[in-house]
Design an enzyme around this catalytic site. Structure first.
Site, short mmCIF file in Angstrom:
data_model
loop_
_atom_site.label_atom_id
_atom_site.label_comp_id
_atom_site.label_asym_id
_atom_site.label_seq_id
_atom_site.Cartn_x
_atom_site.Cartn_y
_atom_site.Cartn_z
N HIS A 82 0.88 -1.17 0.00
CA HIS A 82 0.00 0.00 0.00
C HIS A 82 0.92 1.22 0.00
O HIS A 82 2.00 1.18 0.60
CB HIS A 82 -0.84 0.11 1.27
N ASP B 102 2.38 1.94 3.34
CA ASP B 102 3.33 0.97 3.93
C ASP B 102 4.76 1.43 3.70
O ASP B 102 5.64 1.21 4.54
CB ASP B 102 3.24 -0.42 3.27
C1 XLS Z 1 -7.57 -6.97 4.24
C2 XLS Z 1 -7.06 -7.14 2.90
C3 XLS Z 1 -5.90 -6.22 2.54
C4 XLS Z 1 -5.71 -6.17 1.06
C5 XLS Z 1 -4.87 -5.04 0.60
O1 XLS Z 1 -8.28 -7.81 4.77
O2 XLS Z 1 -6.71 -8.46 2.72
O3 XLS Z 1 -4.76 -6.62 3.21
O4 XLS Z 1 -5.16 -7.34 0.58
O5 XLS Z 1 -5.44 -3.81 0.87
#
Ligand code: XLS
Ligand code: NI
Ligand code: NI
Length: 439
Positions: free
Chosen positions: A101, A104
């Site tokens: 993200h 991150d």
């Molecule tokens: C949350 C999601 C998230 C997505 C990315 O439950 O899995 O981690 O994969 O935003």
């Protein structure tokens, strides 16, 4: 550059008799299965948020993770050492891809302008690490759920100012993903959903979500970003009801808003189980509808009703997942992204390696079993035979759309007693077990 994981050297394939926890028992990257190597079939990715950024907090306790960098560094310095550690980790593990993200990899600044500046610095930094190591970006995404501004959602917020902010963030995230050569771009619904209908206009929220996605499609075209757009369904958490509930729900949404041509699905195992489906069900529904795009490889806990994001070690589940992926003709340009976190009590750095190795081995074994099942046409032959009545006579005419209800009545009035055949579920389960144990 200093070494972050000096106790770990490059992880090697040692075969199934090895007792070395820091070795692969089944994942042998160059081993050919059918027409591709394991590495090409599996396209593993490490996720940045759980593995580099996550600290092991839960609603009852503080972070527990021991990580080879100092947590009290200034935010941008911390971001840089994390990135260096990330690429050392991936290189030692032998994983080709990562996913992130926007938030991150770079901290938020005092305002969006400063935040974007931080992101630009980190993108340059990561780009040089990618070049040095040959590691690639599977997908990028925008974090539209963590900051308090997203309390009511992002694209489905009741507040148009939040819609604008989220749009600006996706614009930037698309540029960054393109800059780093990302092969896909993911929309996971974050807080796009509702808590109570007493204060919610679902009609407007869904229309806005569709508008938001269309804007992203348009902008990608404008900047020449050719990666695959993916939607990641999830039924609940953080909101009580997430709009992208499951694959079938998202398919209906895309069709209603004429967005079908632009999106495939990123299927997460633990989201499937939260929706009351199996992982295989979601992969299968996506596959038969031509939208199986990528996978968030993890697993939940049968006894817990939330997204525990555990590393996938259940071979039965990985076998059936790989069966769907092979039937799909592969997962590229998607991959198997470990959207998984080590347990809070697995806090040593070596646990990060062990957890990924466990997941990679489980999928490698699943790949081999699934390949053999398909090669022997175990399920295919059975299914073909089970539906054989639709290949001749009346069944063929039904399939070809050549009958009316009157025709059916005429046929039914004349036919003798109906004979059905056993579905043989237990037999098939027995055979699948045999393959898992023997391959
Ligand atoms: C949350 C999601 C998230 C997505 C990315 O439950 O899995 O981690 O994969 O935003
Ligand atoms: Ni996910
Ligand atoms: Ni998840």
């Amino acid at each position: 550059m200093s070494e972050f994981f000096p106790e770990v050297t490059k992880i090697k394939y040692e075969g199934k008799d090895s007792k070395n926890p820091l070795s692969f028992k089944y994942y042998n990257p160059d081993e050919v299965v059918g027409n591709k190597t394991m590495k090409e079939h599996l396209r593993f990715a490490v996720c940045y948020w759980h593995t580099l950024t996550g600290g092991g907090t839960d609603p009852f306790g503080a972070a527990t993770m021991i990580r080879p960098w100092k947590a009290d560094l200034a935010p941008m310095d911390l971001a840089k050492v994390r990135a260096e550690a990330c690429f050392e980790f991936l290189t030692k593990l032998g994983v080709q891809y990562f996913c992130f993200h926007d938030r991150d990899i770079a901290p938020e600044g005092d305002n969006l302008f400063e935040t974007n500046k931080n992101l630009d610095i980190m993108v340059d930094f990561i780009k040089s690490l990618m070049k040095k190591t040959g590691i690639e970006l599977l997908w990028g995404t925008a974090n539209l759920f963590n900051h308090p501004r997203f309390v009511h959602g992002a694209a489905t917020s009741c507040n148009a100012e939040v819609f604008a902010y989220a749009g600006a963030q996706v614009k930037k995230a698309l540029e960054v993903t393109k800059e780093l050569g990302g092969q896909n771009y993911v929309f996971w619904g974050g807080r796009e959903g509702y808590e109570t209908l007493l204060n919610t206009d679902i009609g407007l929220e869904l229309d806005n979500l569709a508008r938001f996605l269309q804007l992203a499609v348009d902008y990608a075209k404008e900047i020449g970003f050719r990666g695959q757009f993916l939607i990641e369904p999830k039924p609940m958490e953080p909101t009580k009801h997430q709009y992208d509930f499951d694959v079938a729900t998202v398919l209906g949404f895309l069709a209603k808003y004429n967005l079908t041509p632009y999106f495939k699905m990123n299927i997460e195992a633990n989201h499937a189980t939260l929706a009351g489906h199996t992982f295989q069900h979601e992969l299968h529904v996506a596959r038969v509808n031509g939208v199986l795009g990528s996978v968030d490889a993890n697993q939940g806990d049968e006894l817990l009703g939330w997204d525990t994001d555990q590393f996938p070690t259940n071979i039965y589940s990985t076998t059936l997942a790989m069966y769907e992926i092979l039937k799909n003709g592969g997962i590229a340009p998607g991959g198997l992204n470990f959207d998984a976190k080590v347990r809070r009590a697995s806090f040593e750095p070596s646990d990060l390696f062990i957890a990924h190795i466990a997941g990679m081995d489980a999928f490698a074994k699943g790949l081999k079993v699934a390949y053999k099942l398909l090669e022997d046409r175990v399920l295919e032959n059975f299914i073909e035979e089970r539906y054989s009545s639709f290949r001749e006579g009346l069944g063929k005419q039904i399939v070809e759309g050549k009958v009316t209800l009157q025709d059916l009545e005429e046929y039914a009035l004349k036919q003798g007693p109906i004979r059905n055949k056993s579905g043989r579920q237990e037999l098939l389960e027995m055979i699948v077990n045999q393959y898992i144990l023997e391959v």
